[in-house]
Scaffold this motif. Structure first.
Motif, PDB file in Angstrom:
ATOM      1  N   THR A 186      89.072  70.716  -4.799  1.00 45.71           N
ATOM      2  CA  THR A 186      87.642  70.633  -5.035  1.00 45.71           C
ATOM      3  C   THR A 186      87.254  71.496  -6.229  1.00 45.71           C
ATOM      4  O   THR A 186      87.947  72.447  -6.584  1.00 45.71           O
ATOM      5  CB  THR A 186      86.835  71.094  -3.806  1.00 45.71           C
ATOM      6  N   THR A 187      86.139  71.132  -6.833  1.00 47.90           N
ATOM      7  CA  THR A 187      85.499  71.971  -7.838  1.00 47.90           C
ATOM      8  C   THR A 187      84.003  71.899  -7.561  1.00 47.90           C
ATOM      9  O   THR A 187      83.403  70.827  -7.668  1.00 47.90           O
ATOM     10  CB  THR A 187      85.847  71.533  -9.272  1.00 47.90           C
ATOM     11  N   GLY A 188      83.414  73.010  -7.141  1.00 49.32           N
ATOM     12  CA  GLY A 188      82.042  72.982  -6.673  1.00 49.32           C
ATOM     13  C   GLY A 188      81.932  72.053  -5.477  1.00 49.32           C
ATOM     14  O   GLY A 188      82.785  72.075  -4.578  1.00 49.32           O
TER      15      GLY A 188
ATOM     16  N   SER B  70      91.501  63.950 -13.050  1.00 46.30           N
ATOM     17  CA  SER B  70      91.344  65.386 -13.224  1.00 46.30           C
ATOM     18  C   SER B  70      89.909  65.674 -13.629  1.00 46.30           C
ATOM     19  O   SER B  70      89.335  64.964 -14.465  1.00 46.30           O
ATOM     20  CB  SER B  70      92.310  65.892 -14.302  1.00 46.30           C
ATOM     21  N   TYR B  71      89.331  66.725 -13.030  1.00 45.57           N
ATOM     22  CA  TYR B  71      87.951  67.069 -13.361  1.00 45.57           C
ATOM     23  C   TYR B  71      87.809  68.588 -13.435  1.00 45.57           C
ATOM     24  O   TYR B  71      88.168  69.295 -12.490  1.00 45.57           O
ATOM     25  CB  TYR B  71      86.984  66.490 -12.329  1.00 45.57           C
ATOM     26  N   LEU B  72      87.323  69.061 -14.572  1.00 47.87           N
ATOM     27  CA  LEU B  72      87.127  70.492 -14.817  1.00 47.87           C
ATOM     28  C   LEU B  72      88.395  71.285 -14.515  1.00 47.87           C
ATOM     29  O   LEU B  72      88.354  72.364 -13.913  1.00 47.87           O
ATOM     30  CB  LEU B  72      85.945  71.012 -13.997  1.00 47.87           C
TER      31      LEU B  72
ATOM     32  N   VAL C  39      90.820  70.525 -12.510  1.00 46.40           N
ATOM     33  CA  VAL C  39      91.350  70.319 -11.155  1.00 46.40           C
ATOM     34  C   VAL C  39      91.883  68.899 -11.058  1.00 46.40           C
ATOM     35  O   VAL C  39      91.168  67.941 -11.350  1.00 46.40           O
ATOM     36  CB  VAL C  39      90.258  70.558 -10.101  1.00 46.40           C
TER      37      VAL C  39
END
Length: 300
Positions: free
Chosen positions: A152-154, A162-164, A166
């Protein structure tokens, strides 16, 4: 065909314009929000989206065994849980934040690999992604990933891509981002698409979004193609649960079979021929039902 309304509204400065909204068409426990023959033409590689509410403890419920080729499917749970029982991947439960990833590629038969979990009912989304030529006849892959293994991210669970910084454990193609969020009531979150991922959309499972991009439960929203960010705000009365996807555009025409999506007529013919060959092998294999009631994906 989906019930689609085009929004003819002025673009506010700094806002990413919403070009379409739909509530799809509902049949029993399933609402079809997108098909390859309609919105899939706009959002490819995203070509199909169902929102479901199922009681898989009822043997009459759920999906029948059916084939796919040339595409990948991803199933995420937004409420409740489902159970998997697979000779390769073991046994476990997919709840909120978990998912099933299957790259059908050269051909599979499936539909009974998940059964009722601890909850009486389960809600979620099933998404199809069209594959590029280098993968549309590749070996089949599948994964069951429980929620505790999804990063998770936030508020965002990274389901694909992939996001930020992660990365999802799913072995999905590059150029695709798919997130599941539970945004607390009254709070905001900004989605910043990765570079070149100009296709974007979202669909709300429960609660509602207000502010710059309002959307109600059961609604799918499509954004104009750009790399512009989107700020989303949950209504003050409840948390908002939704999925959001972005991707680099799929540069190929969609050649459609009943359950297949390919990049050319020849590739479709090859995929459907292999599906028929697998059907004969599946019939010869007889009863493959496991003790828990699931039937594993049939592939070579």
């Amino acid at each position: 065909m989906n019930s689609i309304s085009e929004l003819r509204v002025a673009t506010a400065v700094g806002l990413r314009r919403v070009t379409f909204r739909t509530r799809g068409s509902t049949s029993g426990p399933i609402t079809r929000l997108m098909s390859p023959s309609d919105l899939g033409q706009m959002l490819k590689p995203y070509v199909f989206l169902d929102f479901f509410e199922l009681d898989l403890h009822d043997p009459r419920a759920g999906f029948s065994i059916h084939p796919h080729s040339g595409l990948a499917t991803i199933t995420v749970i937004t409420e409740g849980d489902l159970r998997f029982d697979d000779a390769t991947d073991g046994t476990g439960h997919i709840g909120f934040g978990g998912f099933e990833w299957m790259r059908a590629s050269s051909g599979v038969w499936h539909g009974k690999e998940l059964s009722g979990g601890n909850s009486r009912r389960a809600k979620g989304f099933q998404l199809w992604i069209a594959l590029r030529p280098e993968l549309e006849h590749a070996a089949v892959e599948s994964q069951y990933v429980e929620a505790q293994h999804v990063p998770t991210t936030g508020p965002a669970h990274v389901i694909l891509g992939s996001y930020l910084g992660v990365r999802s454990p799913a072995r999905s193609p590059d150029g695709i981002t798919y997130l599941l969020l539970k945004l607390a009531a009254g709070t905001k979150w900004t989605f910043v698409p990765p570079t070149k991922q100009t296709v974007a959309w979202l669909a709300v499972a429960s609660g509602r979004l207000v502010g710059e991009t309002p959307a109600e439960a059961g609604e799918m929203v499509i954004f104009e193609q750009s790399e512009q960010s989107v700020t989303l705000e949950a209504g003050s009365d409840a948390d908002a649960v939704f999925v959001i996807g972005a991707a680099e555009p799929h540069p190929y025409d969609l050649h459609l079979g009943d359950y297949s999506v390919h990049t050319s007529a020849d590739a479709l013919a090859k995929g459907e021929a292999n599906i028929e060959r697998l059907r004969r092998l599946l019939v010869a294999a007889g009863d493959r039902r496991r003790t828990g009631g699931t039937i594993p994906i049939f592939r070579e």
